[in-house]
Design an enzyme around this catalytic site. Structure first.
Site, PDB file in Angstrom:
ATOM      1  N   HIS A  56       0.814  -1.234  -0.106  1.00 21.60           N
ATOM      2  CA  HIS A  56       0.109  -0.132   0.059  1.00 21.60           C
ATOM      3  C   HIS A  56       0.919   1.103  -0.089  1.00 21.60           C
ATOM      4  O   HIS A  56       0.756   2.170  -0.643  1.00 21.60           O
ATOM      5  CB  HIS A  56      -0.781   0.180   1.430  1.00 21.60           C
ATOM      6  N   LYS A  98     -16.232  -7.798   5.672  1.00 19.28           N
ATOM      7  CA  LYS A  98     -15.198  -8.198   6.471  1.00 19.28           C
ATOM      8  C   LYS A  98     -15.089  -7.622   8.027  1.00 19.28           C
ATOM      9  O   LYS A  98     -15.255  -6.513   8.178  1.00 19.28           O
ATOM     10  CB  LYS A  98     -13.712  -7.998   5.920  1.00 19.28           C
ATOM     11  N   ARG A 138      -2.067  -6.250  -8.298  1.00 21.87           N
ATOM     12  CA  ARG A 138      -0.973  -7.049  -8.245  1.00 21.87           C
ATOM     13  C   ARG A 138      -0.942  -8.297  -9.189  1.00 21.87           C
ATOM     14  O   ARG A 138       0.193  -8.675  -9.407  1.00 21.87           O
ATOM     15  CB  ARG A 138      -1.075  -7.704  -6.943  1.00 21.87           C
ATOM     16  N   SER A 151      -2.848  -8.054   2.985  1.00 21.28           N
ATOM     17  CA  SER A 151      -3.178  -7.811   4.585  1.00 21.28           C
ATOM     18  C   SER A 151      -3.813  -9.126   5.003  1.00 21.28           C
ATOM     19  O   SER A 151      -3.153  -9.272   6.217  1.00 21.28           O
ATOM     20  CB  SER A 151      -4.311  -6.922   4.613  1.00 21.28           C
TER      21      SER A 151
HETATM   22  O1  PNS Z   1      -8.642  -3.040   0.507  1.00 23.69           O
HETATM   23  P1  PNS Z   1      -9.950  -3.539  -0.097  1.00 23.69           P
HETATM   24  O2  PNS Z   1     -10.503  -4.480   0.968  1.00 23.69           O
HETATM   25  O3  PNS Z   1      -9.634  -4.385  -1.165  1.00 23.69           O
HETATM   26  O4  PNS Z   1     -10.856  -2.258  -0.267  1.00 23.69           O
HETATM   27  C1  PNS Z   1     -12.190  -2.644  -0.804  1.00 23.69           C
HETATM   28  C2  PNS Z   1     -12.708  -1.018  -0.985  1.00 23.69           C
HETATM   29  C3  PNS Z   1     -12.813  -0.420   0.513  1.00 23.69           C
HETATM   30  C4  PNS Z   1     -12.178  -0.067  -1.881  1.00 23.69           C
HETATM   31  C5  PNS Z   1     -14.508  -1.418  -1.334  1.00 23.69           C
HETATM   32  O5  PNS Z   1     -14.872  -2.283  -0.558  1.00 23.69           O
HETATM   33  C6  PNS Z   1     -15.118  -0.013  -1.359  1.00 23.69           C
HETATM   34  O6  PNS Z   1     -15.101   0.801  -2.213  1.00 23.69           O
HETATM   35  N1  PNS Z   1     -15.825   0.322  -0.170  1.00 23.69           N
HETATM   36  C7  PNS Z   1     -16.891   1.205   0.093  1.00 23.69           C
HETATM   37  C8  PNS Z   1     -18.302   0.819   0.061  1.00 23.69           C
HETATM   38  C9  PNS Z   1     -18.653   0.948  -1.701  1.00 23.69           C
HETATM   39  O7  PNS Z   1     -18.443   1.904  -1.933  1.00 23.69           O
HETATM   40  N2  PNS Z   1     -18.892  -0.409  -1.955  1.00 23.69           N
HETATM   41  C10 PNS Z   1     -19.130  -0.304  -3.461  1.00 23.69           C
HETATM   42  C11 PNS Z   1     -17.745  -0.515  -4.179  1.00 23.69           C
HETATM   43  S1  PNS Z   1     -18.056  -0.826  -5.886  1.00 23.69           S
END
Ligand code: PNS
Length: 163
Positions: free
Chosen positions: A19, A43, A92, A130
């Site tokens: 990150h 999660k 990645r 993570s």
């Molecule tokens: O680090 P991650 O878990 O891959 O990140 C995922 C994240 C936080 C970017 C995604 O879950 C997100 O955007 N969450 C906010 C809620 C939302 O907008 N959900 C719809 C995404 S299309």
């Protein structure tokens, strides 16, 4: 053209060197970066939102144009509210692609001006996540090469009884 701002959202549970690498790459391309720590996905996070914000802040130099904020609700709404049109995601491997593609298109549906930009982290971090960092730490392995020192200390405290 005004200030170019980009959003780098994620769970950051915890932040890894992968990150951090993406953050430093992004600030070469944009005037300002907002790291947005997602309050809650499905999660259950190991670290609280505040701890995750603090870990990211502590892991960055303080002379760079980065703000670390909490993201609650939809990313698309957060981007609209803060007038940001670019979302950064690290890609990645091919295995990341399907989920990232779904998210990019869903975000575009919710906010048509929002562009998703994928950055490639340094190759040493290709296998890093993570989730794996937490698993290795939980089972007593050494994760100090994969996370910033503040995170390594926190993980050791959680998983080493009597320390
Ligand atoms: O680090 P991650 O878990 O891959 O990140 C995922 C994240 C936080 C970017 C995604 O879950 C997100 O955007 N969450 C906010 C809620 C939302 O907008 N959900 C719809 C995404 S299309």
């Amino acid at each position: 053209m005004g200030m170019r701002r980009a959003l780098y959202p994620g769970s950051f549970d915890p932040v890894t060197n992968g990150h951090i690498d993406v953050i430093y790459r992004a600030i070469e391309l944009f005037d300002e970066l907002i790291v947005a720590i997602a309050e809650n996905d499905s999660k259950t996070p190991l670290f609280s939102t505040e701890e995750r914000v603090e870990s990211v802040r502590k892991s960055l130099r303080n002379d760079i144009p980065v703000q670390v904020l909490i993201l609650d609700g939809l990313l698309a709404d957060f981007a609209k509210k803060n007038q940001i049109n670019v979302v950064i995601r690290g890609l990645r491997a091919v295995s990341d692609f399907e989920f990232e593609f779904q998210m990019a298109l869903m975000n575009r549906h919710l906010h048509p001006q929002l562009e998703t930009v994928f950055l490639t982290p340094q190759e040493d971090y290709t296998y890093l996540s993570s989730r794996l960092v937490k698993e290795v730490a939980r089972l007593g392995g050494d994760i100090s090469k994969f996370v910033p020192p503040a995170v390594a200390t926190k993980l050791k405290k959680i998983y080493t009884p009597c320390l």
